[in-house]
Scaffold this active site. Structure first.
Site, PDB file in Angstrom:
ATOM      1  CG  ASP A  30      42.274  56.443  99.095  1.00 45.59           C
ATOM      2  OD1 ASP A  30      41.944  56.241 100.277  1.00 45.59           O
ATOM      3  OD2 ASP A  30      41.801  55.790  98.147  1.00 45.59           O
TER       4      ASP A  30
HETATM    5  C1  BGC Z   1      39.663  53.911 100.270  1.00 45.02           C
HETATM    6  C2  BGC Z   1      38.873  55.189 100.449  1.00 45.02           C
HETATM    7  C3  BGC Z   1      38.400  55.288 101.875  1.00 45.02           C
HETATM    8  C4  BGC Z   1      39.587  55.197 102.816  1.00 45.02           C
HETATM    9  C5  BGC Z   1      39.220  55.285 104.279  1.00 45.02           C
HETATM   10  C6  BGC Z   1      40.748  53.763 101.317  1.00 45.02           C
HETATM   11  O1  BGC Z   1      41.334  52.503 101.228  1.00 45.02           O
HETATM   12  O2  BGC Z   1      40.203  53.863  98.971  1.00 45.02           O
HETATM   13  O3  BGC Z   1      37.797  55.222  99.561  1.00 45.02           O
HETATM   14  O4  BGC Z   1      37.679  56.466 102.078  1.00 45.02           O
HETATM   15  O5  BGC Z   1      40.252  53.959 102.602  1.00 45.02           O
HETATM   16  O6  BGC Z   1      38.542  54.156 104.701  1.00 45.02           O
END
Ligand code: BGC
Length: 670
Positions: A234
């Site tokens: 993540d």
């Molecule tokens: C989120 C993810 C997301 C990623 C990219 C993160 O903060 O937890 O779910 O895919 O950002 O935007």
């Protein structure tokens, strides 16, 4: 062959993303990974997410919590396919979705983004969505592995909540709960749906960062489940170290190199802490997946908004909304009849907008039909529609008093990054008067219908004073049309709750202890164990406001003739009302406890079937239970086992409206 041609530096360069916003053309992407042009490795583009692409304008789907409330795998498949298609036509190769974390508490900021509180439903819909997305040639990146169930309390988005922050919280979970509740959807995503990629979560699980856990990433994901795709982190703060993560099986750091920075990895190789063979393994996972999805064999996907079937996708998201909006209560005021109405009061500022979730699942819609627009168009010129924003309660009540029907719209905002501070619609100190507005209007007009655009269950203390109550979730860009068609009975309300609506906040499985939620210091103990969602209410004999699986139709169904032969359960449904209608026949099992002291939830959803029937007609539902339906996780043998004994069987309209009950027997595991 390819690895053999690459230098160590080239390999290391593939272990992390490059440009967090980069895009070949047009709007910024959500992340990129430059390839290695010298040996013909193409660049990869990443996109969010579960509600649609987050890159310029796109079709805004209803929230996944609504999709789950359809109990419809075909719609989940078609939603995944439509989003996969748009992601591809935005030029991206990977979609960060679906989110298959379980809704552990409705306070969680991302509740709207999950498929609700039931692992079985989440599993079935997740599998279908992934297959749909991957049928478009994009890689589904299932997230967030695992137990990413809260954002944290006391925060201002986009900053994370301070207490129990997702970035650092340690989810303390026993093995059985981990397997049966939190890992189960990921297991099927890998084994059944063959997802190409997994996103490891920000949080820790049993003290280890999810992105450097050998138990999760090597033993379970690759060892037990045979995952041959790649793991990515993540964004920004999920990765917590270098050597441990490399050893544990974490392949790609997103969106930029921090712990997998070239110099850091180089130094670790020089110091002998990391072997080149290990780097090959990590890079190999990425490359193998790129080969599998044809990325070497095709031209880069182009950004072609003009090729997106906007009308087709708009029709799909309307169909989903109509199938997932839940009619919670109705004293007969609905459906509305335009021929007999002269004045409708539409109250609430959210009547004229579509409410959606914040964070990486927020999509800029191509177009929007607001509820006010949808209702005005449907009611026609013979009905006067008056809109009041609800700011002044006395004025709103006066308007309602002079109308035949008052439709009150309330919005419950939720977002990635921070959890809701309370379970009510109007939390203290929020300056929100929506609970008071409902009470004032309901007092002024007995035909008051409340429509909630809420991504998550909330408290509904005024529900007994209403003529009807509709849970519209976050209904997506065509939500206004869908809401109007349901209110006027053009379509039967299709939704059945994917999560329990509590009667009070102290009923929540996580209530009563900050150690359970949001966590003490940074430790959140999953004390409810396997009793997540309705299992908790059933086990503790708590009466919720609206139970899991609940949802009304404009007609009524009679259940009869339960037949159980082997693992197949049959029942007959009859539409006993005067209108065509649809429902979801739900099959729950009560598993025997395998040994003294081992808690089994009273009932667990193990199958369902949607049924549409004309008045007076009948149909059989036939549900064959797969082996997993009978299994529990035995921590003694560290394996799925079937407890011998009597399994209670129930078929009904919700987890609390079980119309038919029976039994079946199973022997011990061979
Ligand atoms: C989120 C993810 C997301 C990623 C990219 C993160 O903060 O937890 O779910 O895919 O950002 O935007």
């Amino acid at each position: 062959m390819l690895l053999a041609e690459m230098t160590l530096d080239e390999k290391i360069s593939l272990l992390a993303g490059d440009d967090p916003f980069g895009s070949v053309t047009g709007e910024p992407a959500v992340g990129t990974s430059d390839g290695v042009p010298r040996v013909g490795i193409p660049r990869m583009l990443y996109s969010d997410g579960p509600v649609g692409p987050r890159k310029g304008q796109a079709t805004q789907h209803p929230a996944p919590a609504l999709l789950a409330s359809t109990f419809n795998e075909d719609l989940a498949y078609r939603s995944g396919r439509a989003i996969g298609n748009e992601v591809r036509l935005k030029g991206a190769d990977v979609v960060h979705g679906p989110t298959i974390d379980i809704l552990r508490t409705p306070l969680a900021g991302r509740s709207f983004e999950s498929y609700g509180e039931d692992p079985w439903l989440t599993t079935r819909l997740g599998v279908a969505w992934i297959k749909g997305a991957q049928s478009e040639g994009v890689i589904a990146n299932v997230k967030h592995f695992v137990a990413n169930n809260q954002e944290g309390q006391f925060g201002i988005p986009p900053l994370t909540g301070l207490i129990g922050s997702r970035f650092i919280v340690n989810a303390v979970i026993d093995d059985r709960t981990l397997r049966e509740v939190h890992l189960a959807p990921f297991e099927a995503a890998v084994i059944e749906a063959d997802a190409g990629s997994v996103m490891c979560a920000y949080n820790r699980v049993n003290s280890r960062p999810a992105c450097s856990s050998p138990e999760l990433l090597t033993d379970i994901l690759r060892g037990e489940w045979g995952f041959d795709g790649y793991v990515l982190t993540d964004y920004f703060f999920a990765q917590k170290d270098t050597v441990q993560a490399l050893n544990a099986g974490m392949d790609l750091e997103m969106p930029v190199p921090l712990f997998y920075a070239p110099l850091t990895i180089r130094l670790n190789v020089l110091a002998g802490r990391v072997s080149e063979a290990l780097i090959d393994e990590r890079v190999g996972n990425v490359l193998r997946t790129m080969f599998r999805f044809g990325i070497f064999d095709r031209a880069a996907f182009e950004e072609r908004d003009d090729l997106i079937d906007q009308p087709g996708h708009a029709a799909l998201v309307q169909e989903v909304a109509e199938a997932g909006i839940v009619l919670l209560r109705n004293n007969g005021v609905l459906p509305l009849d335009a021929a007999t109405l002269s004045r409708i009061a539409v109250i609430g500022e959210s009547a004229d907008r579509i409410v959606s979730g914040g964070g990486s699942s927020s999509v800029q819609p191509f177009s929007v039909t607001t509820p006010l627009q949808g209702i005005t168009a449907r009611a026609g010129s013979g009905v006067q529609i008056d809109h009041h924003d609800g700011g002044n309660l006395a004025d709103a009540a006066a308007l309602a008093r002079n109308a035949d029907v008052a439709l009150v719209f309330v919005a419950v905002e939720s977002t990635e990054g921070v959890d809701r501070p309370c379970l009510a619609i109007s939390c203290p100190l929020s300056g929100d008067n929506q609970d008071a507005l409902i009470a004032a209007v309901a007092d002024a007009n007995p035909n008051t219908v409340v429509i909630m655009q809420a991504g998550t269950p909330v408290l509904t203390p005024w529900r007994h004073d209403l003529a009807a109550l509709l849970q519209a979730w976050f209904p997506g860009q065509e939500g206004g049309t869908a809401i109007a068609r349901i209110l006027f009975g053009d379509v039967d309300p299709g939704g059945r709750l994917s999560a329990t609506f509590p009667d009070s906040a102290d009923q929540l499985p996580t209530a009563g202890s900050v150690i359970a939620y949001p966590g003490l210091i940074i430790r959140a103990e999953y004390r409810e164990g396997v009793l997540v969602g309705y299992r908790w209410y059933d086990h503790n004999q708590l009466e919720p406001a609206y139970p899991f699986g609940h949802g009304l139709s404009y007609t009524t169904f009679e259940y009869s003739n339960l037949r159980i032969e082997g693992d197949t359960v049959r029942a007959t449904l009859r539409n006993t009302g005067s209108r065509p209608g649809r429902t979801v026949a739900q099959l729950y099992l009560g598993l025997p406890s395998p040994a003294a002291g081992i808690v089994q939830p009273p009932w667990q959803l193990r199958g369902y079937q949607r049924v549409t029937l004309a008045p007076g007609t009948s149909a059989d539902v036939v549900i064959t239970l797969p082996p997993r339906a009978f299994e529990y996780w035995d921590f003694g043998s560290n394996a799925w086992r079937t407890a011998p004994g009597t399994y209670r069987v129930a078929v009904g309209e919700s987890s609390r409206d079980l119309r038919l009950t029976g039994e079946l027997q199973r022997g011990a595991n061979p």
